[in-house]
Design a protein around this motif. Structure first.
Motif, PDB file in Angstrom:
ATOM      1  N   LEU A  29       0.871  -1.170   0.000  1.00 58.63           N
ATOM      2  CA  LEU A  29       0.000   0.000   0.000  1.00 58.63           C
ATOM      3  C   LEU A  29       0.905   1.216   0.000  1.00 58.63           C
ATOM      4  N   GLN A  30       0.681   2.099  -0.987  1.00 60.60           N
ATOM      5  CA  GLN A  30       1.563   3.259  -1.125  1.00 60.60           C
ATOM      6  C   GLN A  30       0.811   4.372  -1.843  1.00 60.60           C
ATOM      7  N   ASP A  31       0.845   5.562  -1.282  1.00 59.15           N
ATOM      8  CA  ASP A  31       0.255   6.737  -1.922  1.00 59.15           C
ATOM      9  C   ASP A  31      -1.170   6.489  -2.407  1.00 59.15           C
ATOM     10  N   GLU A  32      -2.004   5.983  -1.518  1.00 62.28           N
ATOM     11  CA  GLU A  32      -3.415   5.711  -1.831  1.00 62.28           C
ATOM     12  C   GLU A  32      -3.585   4.719  -2.978  1.00 62.28           C
ATOM     13  N   SER A  33      -2.596   3.824  -3.144  1.00 62.07           N
ATOM     14  CA  SER A  33      -2.639   2.807  -4.189  1.00 62.07           C
ATOM     15  C   SER A  33      -2.350   1.436  -3.597  1.00 62.07           C
ATOM     16  N   LEU A  34      -2.837   0.418  -4.289  1.00 60.33           N
ATOM     17  CA  LEU A  34      -2.455  -0.951  -4.009  1.00 60.33           C
ATOM     18  C   LEU A  34      -1.584  -1.379  -5.182  1.00 60.33           C
ATOM     19  N   ASP A  35      -0.318  -1.631  -4.905  1.00 60.63           N
ATOM     20  CA  ASP A  35       0.679  -1.963  -5.919  1.00 60.63           C
ATOM     21  C   ASP A  35       0.997  -3.452  -5.829  1.00 60.63           C
ATOM     22  N   ILE A  36       0.661  -4.205  -6.870  1.00 64.14           N
ATOM     23  CA  ILE A  36       1.008  -5.622  -6.899  1.00 64.14           C
ATOM     24  C   ILE A  36       2.481  -5.745  -7.275  1.00 64.14           C
ATOM     25  N   LEU A  37       3.230  -6.361  -6.370  1.00 63.79           N
ATOM     26  CA  LEU A  37       4.672  -6.512  -6.547  1.00 63.79           C
ATOM     27  C   LEU A  37       5.042  -7.822  -7.234  1.00 63.79           C
ATOM     28  N   HIS A  38       4.363  -8.893  -6.837  1.00 64.86           N
ATOM     29  CA  HIS A  38       4.684 -10.221  -7.356  1.00 64.86           C
ATOM     30  C   HIS A  38       3.406 -11.036  -7.514  1.00 64.86           C
ATOM     31  N   THR A  39       3.351 -11.809  -8.577  1.00 64.92           N
ATOM     32  CA  THR A  39       2.301 -12.794  -8.778  1.00 64.92           C
ATOM     33  C   THR A  39       3.019 -14.126  -8.975  1.00 64.92           C
ATOM     34  N   ALA A  53      -7.155 -14.733 -11.364  1.00 62.69           N
ATOM     35  CA  ALA A  53      -8.107 -14.696 -10.249  1.00 62.69           C
ATOM     36  C   ALA A  53      -7.524 -13.973  -9.044  1.00 62.69           C
ATOM     37  N   LEU A  54      -6.257 -14.215  -8.756  1.00 64.56           N
ATOM     38  CA  LEU A  54      -5.607 -13.545  -7.621  1.00 64.56           C
ATOM     39  C   LEU A  54      -5.485 -12.044  -7.850  1.00 64.56           C
ATOM     40  N   VAL A  55      -5.053 -11.655  -9.036  1.00 61.53           N
ATOM     41  CA  VAL A  55      -4.903 -10.233  -9.354  1.00 61.53           C
ATOM     42  C   VAL A  55      -6.261  -9.539  -9.318  1.00 61.53           C
ATOM     43  N   LYS A  56      -7.261 -10.180  -9.899  1.00 62.73           N
ATOM     44  CA  LYS A  56      -8.600  -9.594  -9.892  1.00 62.73           C
ATOM     45  C   LYS A  56      -9.094  -9.376  -8.468  1.00 62.73           C
ATOM     46  N   LYS A  57      -8.911 -10.359  -7.609  1.00 61.05           N
ATOM     47  CA  LYS A  57      -9.349 -10.246  -6.210  1.00 61.05           C
ATOM     48  C   LYS A  57      -8.620  -9.104  -5.503  1.00 61.05           C
ATOM     49  N   ALA A  58      -7.323  -8.979  -5.750  1.00 63.83           N
ATOM     50  CA  ALA A  58      -6.547  -7.906  -5.120  1.00 63.83           C
ATOM     51  C   ALA A  58      -7.057  -6.535  -5.565  1.00 63.83           C
ATOM     52  N   TYR A  59      -7.332  -6.386  -6.857  1.00 60.87           N
ATOM     53  CA  TYR A  59      -7.806  -5.092  -7.343  1.00 60.87           C
ATOM     54  C   TYR A  59      -9.261  -4.825  -6.944  1.00 60.87           C
ATOM     55  N   GLU A  60     -10.057  -5.865  -6.772  1.00 56.48           N
ATOM     56  CA  GLU A  60     -11.413  -5.676  -6.232  1.00 56.48           C
ATOM     57  C   GLU A  60     -11.317  -5.140  -4.804  1.00 56.48           C
ATOM     58  N   TYR A  61     -10.417  -5.705  -4.028  1.00 62.45           N
ATOM     59  CA  TYR A  61     -10.193  -5.220  -2.662  1.00 62.45           C
ATOM     60  C   TYR A  61      -9.753  -3.759  -2.693  1.00 62.45           C
ATOM     61  N   ALA A  62      -8.824  -3.434  -3.590  1.00 56.21           N
ATOM     62  CA  ALA A  62      -8.353  -2.050  -3.706  1.00 56.21           C
ATOM     63  C   ALA A  62      -9.518  -1.112  -3.977  1.00 56.21           C
ATOM     64  N   SER A  63     -10.359  -1.485  -4.906  1.00 57.62           N
ATOM     65  CA  SER A  63     -11.520  -0.662  -5.249  1.00 57.62           C
ATOM     66  C   SER A  63     -12.439  -0.470  -4.049  1.00 57.62           C
ATOM     67  N   GLU A  64     -12.696  -1.552  -3.315  1.00 57.38           N
ATOM     68  CA  GLU A  64     -13.560  -1.477  -2.126  1.00 57.38           C
ATOM     69  C   GLU A  64     -12.977  -0.537  -1.071  1.00 57.38           C
ATOM     70  N   GLN A  65     -11.656  -0.448  -1.020  1.00 54.47           N
ATOM     71  CA  GLN A  65     -10.980   0.393  -0.025  1.00 54.47           C
ATOM     72  C   GLN A  65     -10.703   1.806  -0.527  1.00 54.47           C
ATOM     73  N   GLY A  66     -11.117   2.102  -1.758  1.00 57.38           N
ATOM     74  CA  GLY A  66     -10.877   3.419  -2.328  1.00 57.38           C
ATOM     75  C   GLY A  66      -9.435   3.627  -2.754  1.00 57.38           C
ATOM     76  N   LEU A  67      -8.742   2.540  -3.051  1.00 53.48           N
ATOM     77  CA  LEU A  67      -7.342   2.603  -3.470  1.00 53.48           C
ATOM     78  C   LEU A  67      -7.235   2.479  -4.981  1.00 53.48           C
ATOM     79  N   LYS A  68      -6.240   3.114  -5.550  1.00 55.73           N
ATOM     80  CA  LYS A  68      -6.007   3.032  -6.989  1.00 55.73           C
ATOM     81  C   LYS A  68      -5.194   1.779  -7.300  1.00 55.73           C
ATOM     82  N   PRO A  69      -5.471   1.125  -8.425  1.00 57.89           N
ATOM     83  CA  PRO A  69      -4.671  -0.036  -8.804  1.00 57.89           C
ATOM     84  C   PRO A  69      -3.330   0.402  -9.375  1.00 57.89           C
TER      85      PRO A  69
END
Length: 87
Positions: A29-39, A53-69
């Motif tokens: 989590l950095q600067d109001e973003s969720l940054d995927i480092l490794h898949t 599926a993992l990436v989609k779930k992570a970005y869905e969580y980001a959206s729910e939290q008001g974070l930018k992908p």
């Protein structure tokens, strides 16, 4: 296929366990973003859509939290290009 994906926020991971193997997305989590480092998907599980599926779930969580992908991971970069979401 639907996978059971667990969020481990204290470790910054989304994980799924299949056939005794663990696949995961690591993020920061950095600067109001969720940054995927490794898949990471173990070779015996590749080609099943698990990384997507993992990436989609992570970005869905980001959206729910008001974070930018955001994506540092090359797989996540390509995923975002194919699945544009609010930035």
């Amino acid at each position: 296929m639907e996978y059971i994906i667990n969020h481990l926020p204290e470790r910054h991971l989304f994980t799924t366990e299949i056939e005794g193997y663990t696949a995961y997305v690591e993020y920061r989590l950095q600067d109001e973003s969720l940054d995927i480092l490794h898949t990471i998907v173990p070779p015996p599980l590749e080609g099943r859509g698990i990384a997507a599926a993992l990436v989609k779930k992570a970005y869905e969580y980001a959206s729910e939290q008001g974070l930018k992908p955001k994506a540092t991971c090359s797989y996540a970069v390509k995923w975002l290009e194919r699945h544009p979401i609010g930035s």
